[in-house]
Design a protein around this motif. Sequence first.
Motif, PDB file in Angstrom:
ATOM      1  N   UNK A 137       2.652   8.272 -11.491  1.00 60.56           N
ATOM      2  CA  UNK A 137       3.206   9.623 -11.419  1.00 60.56           C
ATOM      3  C   UNK A 137       4.283   9.684 -10.337  1.00 60.56           C
ATOM      4  N   UNK A 138       3.937   9.349  -9.093  1.00 58.62           N
ATOM      5  CA  UNK A 138       4.940   9.281  -8.040  1.00 58.62           C
ATOM      6  C   UNK A 138       5.020  10.496  -7.146  1.00 58.62           C
ATOM      7  N   UNK A 139       4.212  11.525  -7.433  1.00 55.89           N
ATOM      8  CA  UNK A 139       4.299  12.721  -6.590  1.00 55.89           C
ATOM      9  C   UNK A 139       3.549  12.560  -5.266  1.00 55.89           C
ATOM     10  N   UNK A 140       3.063  11.353  -5.005  1.00 56.91           N
ATOM     11  CA  UNK A 140       2.383  11.071  -3.733  1.00 56.91           C
ATOM     12  C   UNK A 140       3.166  10.065  -2.903  1.00 56.91           C
ATOM     13  N   UNK A 141       4.488  10.007  -3.131  1.00 56.94           N
ATOM     14  CA  UNK A 141       5.300   8.957  -2.509  1.00 56.94           C
ATOM     15  C   UNK A 141       6.059   9.417  -1.261  1.00 56.94           C
ATOM     16  N   UNK A 142       5.776  10.599  -0.733  1.00 60.62           N
ATOM     17  CA  UNK A 142       6.546  11.111   0.410  1.00 60.62           C
ATOM     18  C   UNK A 142       6.376  10.229   1.650  1.00 60.62           C
ATOM     19  N   UNK A 143       5.138   9.818   1.957  1.00 61.25           N
ATOM     20  CA  UNK A 143       4.925   8.950   3.116  1.00 61.25           C
ATOM     21  C   UNK A 143       5.640   7.622   2.915  1.00 61.25           C
ATOM     22  N   UNK A 144       5.595   7.102   1.711  1.00 65.22           N
ATOM     23  CA  UNK A 144       6.323   5.881   1.374  1.00 65.22           C
ATOM     24  C   UNK A 144       7.819   6.053   1.659  1.00 65.22           C
ATOM     25  N   UNK A 145       8.373   7.206   1.320  1.00 67.39           N
ATOM     26  CA  UNK A 145       9.792   7.451   1.575  1.00 67.39           C
ATOM     27  C   UNK A 145      10.067   7.529   3.076  1.00 67.39           C
ATOM     28  N   UNK A 146       9.154   8.164   3.802  1.00 67.24           N
ATOM     29  CA  UNK A 146       9.298   8.230   5.262  1.00 67.24           C
ATOM     30  C   UNK A 146       9.311   6.837   5.881  1.00 67.24           C
ATOM     31  N   UNK A 147       8.387   5.996   5.447  1.00 67.89           N
ATOM     32  CA  UNK A 147       8.240   4.669   6.042  1.00 67.89           C
ATOM     33  C   UNK A 147       9.324   3.691   5.595  1.00 67.89           C
ATOM     34  N   UNK A 148      10.167   4.108   4.664  1.00 70.09           N
ATOM     35  CA  UNK A 148      11.282   3.249   4.244  1.00 70.09           C
ATOM     36  C   UNK A 148      12.625   3.838   4.659  1.00 70.09           C
ATOM     37  N   UNK A 173       9.913   1.186  -9.159  1.00 70.40           N
ATOM     38  CA  UNK A 173       9.885   1.653 -10.543  1.00 70.40           C
ATOM     39  C   UNK A 173       9.962   3.170 -10.543  1.00 70.40           C
ATOM     40  N   UNK A 174      10.809   3.737 -11.403  1.00 70.81           N
ATOM     41  CA  UNK A 174      10.898   5.191 -11.533  1.00 70.81           C
ATOM     42  C   UNK A 174       9.648   5.714 -12.228  1.00 70.81           C
ATOM     43  N   UNK A 175       9.020   6.715 -11.643  1.00 64.67           N
ATOM     44  CA  UNK A 175       7.834   7.299 -12.257  1.00 64.67           C
ATOM     45  C   UNK A 175       7.903   8.813 -12.199  1.00 64.67           C
ATOM     46  N   UNK A 176       7.063   9.460 -12.969  1.00 66.13           N
ATOM     47  CA  UNK A 176       7.035  10.907 -13.049  1.00 66.13           C
ATOM     48  C   UNK A 176       5.954  11.369 -14.003  1.00 66.13           C
ATOM     49  N   UNK A 177       5.604  10.501 -14.961  1.00 69.82           N
ATOM     50  CA  UNK A 177       4.513  10.779 -15.890  1.00 69.82           C
ATOM     51  C   UNK A 177       3.329   9.882 -15.544  1.00 69.82           C
ATOM     52  N   UNK A 178       2.179  10.240 -16.046  1.00 70.15           N
ATOM     53  CA  UNK A 178       0.933   9.624 -15.614  1.00 70.15           C
ATOM     54  C   UNK A 178       0.556   8.374 -16.406  1.00 70.15           C
ATOM     55  N   UNK A 179      -0.275   7.536 -15.761  1.00 67.01           N
ATOM     56  CA  UNK A 179      -0.970   6.411 -16.391  1.00 67.01           C
ATOM     57  C   UNK A 179      -0.053   5.240 -16.751  1.00 67.01           C
ATOM     58  N   UNK A 180       1.102   5.145 -16.093  1.00 67.91           N
ATOM     59  CA  UNK A 180       2.078   4.107 -16.429  1.00 67.91           C
ATOM     60  C   UNK A 180       2.093   2.930 -15.454  1.00 67.91           C
ATOM     61  N   UNK A 181       1.522   3.089 -14.276  1.00 68.01           N
ATOM     62  CA  UNK A 181       1.755   2.124 -13.196  1.00 68.01           C
ATOM     63  C   UNK A 181       1.167   0.747 -13.466  1.00 68.01           C
ATOM     64  N   UNK A 182       0.031   0.679 -14.157  1.00 66.74           N
ATOM     65  CA  UNK A 182      -0.582  -0.628 -14.403  1.00 66.74           C
ATOM     66  C   UNK A 182       0.257  -1.414 -15.418  1.00 66.74           C
ATOM     67  N   UNK A 183       0.750  -0.738 -16.432  1.00 68.20           N
ATOM     68  CA  UNK A 183       1.625  -1.403 -17.410  1.00 68.20           C
ATOM     69  C   UNK A 183       2.880  -1.938 -16.740  1.00 68.20           C
ATOM     70  N   UNK A 184       3.524  -1.095 -15.923  1.00 67.71           N
ATOM     71  CA  UNK A 184       4.748  -1.515 -15.237  1.00 67.71           C
ATOM     72  C   UNK A 184       4.460  -2.650 -14.265  1.00 67.71           C
ATOM     73  N   UNK A 185       3.356  -2.533 -13.531  1.00 66.10           N
ATOM     74  CA  UNK A 185       2.995  -3.573 -12.576  1.00 66.10           C
ATOM     75  C   UNK A 185       2.721  -4.900 -13.252  1.00 66.10           C
ATOM     76  N   UNK A 186       2.020  -4.842 -14.383  1.00 66.10           N
ATOM     77  CA  UNK A 186       1.725  -6.048 -15.131  1.00 66.10           C
ATOM     78  C   UNK A 186       3.015  -6.708 -15.618  1.00 66.10           C
ATOM     79  N   UNK A 187       3.983  -5.896 -16.016  1.00 67.40           N
ATOM     80  CA  UNK A 187       5.274  -6.439 -16.412  1.00 67.40           C
ATOM     81  C   UNK A 187       5.957  -7.152 -15.259  1.00 67.40           C
TER      82      UNK A 187
END
Length: 624
Positions: A70-81, A110-124
């Motif tokens: 989803x990506x809506x929990x990435x604010x701390x990640x943005x701060x730390x980068x 990886x661009x995210x915004x919709x749910x349940x995609x991260x494992x597929x993208x990570x596996x790729x």
Amino acid sequence: MVLDKIQKANDIKKLSEEELEKLPGEIREFLLEKVSMTGGHLASNLGVVELTMAMHLIFDLPEDKIIWDVGHQSYTHKLLTGRREGFDDLRKYGGMSGFPKRKESPCDAFDTGHSSTSISAGLGYVRARDLRGEDYHVVSVIGDGAMTGGMAYEALNNAAALKTNYIIVLNDNHMSISENVGGMSAYLARLRTADIYTGLKKGVTNALHTVPVVGDHMISQIRKTKSSIKQLVVPGMFFEDMGITYLGPIPGHNLSLLCRAFREAERVEGPVLVHVMTKKGKGYRPAEEQPDKFHGVGPFQVQTGEILEEKKKDTYTDVFGKVLCDCAAKNDRIIAVTAAMADGTGLKRFARRYPERFFDVGIAEEHAVTFAAGLAAGGMKPVFAVYSSFLQRGYDQIIHDVALQNLPVVFAVDRAGLVGSDGETHQGIFDLSYLGSVPNLTVMAPKHKWELADMLRFALDYEGPVAIRYPRGTAFDGGQEYRAPVSYGKSEMILREEGIALLSVGHMFEEALKVREILKEKGLNCTLVNARFVKPVDEAMIRELAKDHEWIVTLEENIEAGGYGQRVSAFVCREQLPARVLIQALPDAYIEHGSVAVLRQAAGIDAASVAEHILEAVRAGQER
């Protein structure tokens, strides 16, 4: 401030233990200060501060890849980068996105915004890494809410075959946007409370560490063996039974334990799932007590948690929810279905009043569509309320399971058109195109709140699939005098003149009224038509207009490709009608974040821009 020392990726690794202890509090204070002014996703970000810190301490960015579901929990990640300054314009037009964006930073894998995609993208990513002989870590962070989506299990099934390291972090906070539902939620609840497992594991491990020579080897073997201690104690051992090493549950706000877990996960030869328990809204009591309220929030008063927005009139979502309840009181066949969005889609009222006729299927739009088809085939009248951008995920099911059988499912398509600050992944600007391509499916769009009520009642009486699309935000309550009865496939004539005919779709009616005023000031006549039905197009109305209108102008908040305007244009061309068609729609592009008013102006579909486009076309025509 410790936060001042974070200027770029990996700066966190330079901090002392004392500074690391202070940093979570400073991050939460910073997020509260900024989000209280700009709005944004607050509760989810407050809950992952220590988790994000731990990953940034253990992994090296951007070489290692962190993929946020989803990506809506990435604010701390943005701060730390190193993106601290971007928070002043968070989610504003031209400013920093509220979601990960590869074009924004190389640390966003990886661009995210919709749910349940991260494992597929990570596996790729993992497969690409291995095929290219590269050496970096891939970490997919997925919430327990996203684990209600079927795509996550398709990816897990594939990931289980890996022989190289791949880390999946299950961020378990008991929530998606609303409370989680279903079997996985119950399973994770059992894992959280499996104190006997946690205690036994710790005791056995500590005891083995004291055994000379062979102790550490035995621990290693236990970890590698599928029939390990935890399988004897924890019910099901779902992940390990699939072939995925399970570590946890880990307290999600204990930095040292998190770091230790990630160091251990790095050494696993194969897929490993780190189960982390966090608290959504951590550190801010209003968000802890009402995480759903502070999931996506506008500007608010930090001291009290009070939302600063003025009391608004009814939204389209409010109107939909009220009218659906009224209809359900008279018809016990009416069923409401949501995909983890009961509050956002206005179904909370229905859920309280008719709990036996309300179904939350979790973040599973494909399932929701076919589930609704089954309900309809079984004699019920299902209404699936869903955001436009999320319904895209059920396109095949709409075609194959609903429309092919001509089943009476009602799709209440919320957040249609431009939604604003959430940006490209959430703009509902494709639904008229993809829904309009489906045979048997009727597509409608109301011009104001009264017409939404009329259309919903019409759809519930209609014996076939119907989609009603309406926008986010305050419902237009002007033009109440324009409320002709809804007749299948028929547009509504609002004001009849000649020369220029303006056909508006749905909530663009408000802009259309303004366009007409501008044209009248310029001395031009303008007929105004409310399209109502995007599919089928009212061909009889088009033929009639073509008799005494040189220009037919269509206005819609949807991309031009495949939209209403192109259908009208194709009909005029096919019938060789004498009128010219001018399509006013969004460009064939992704629309970034920003307020709806700013985005309309930038895209050229605000009243002033549309009027100017019409005037230019008329002038060009006169010069020929």
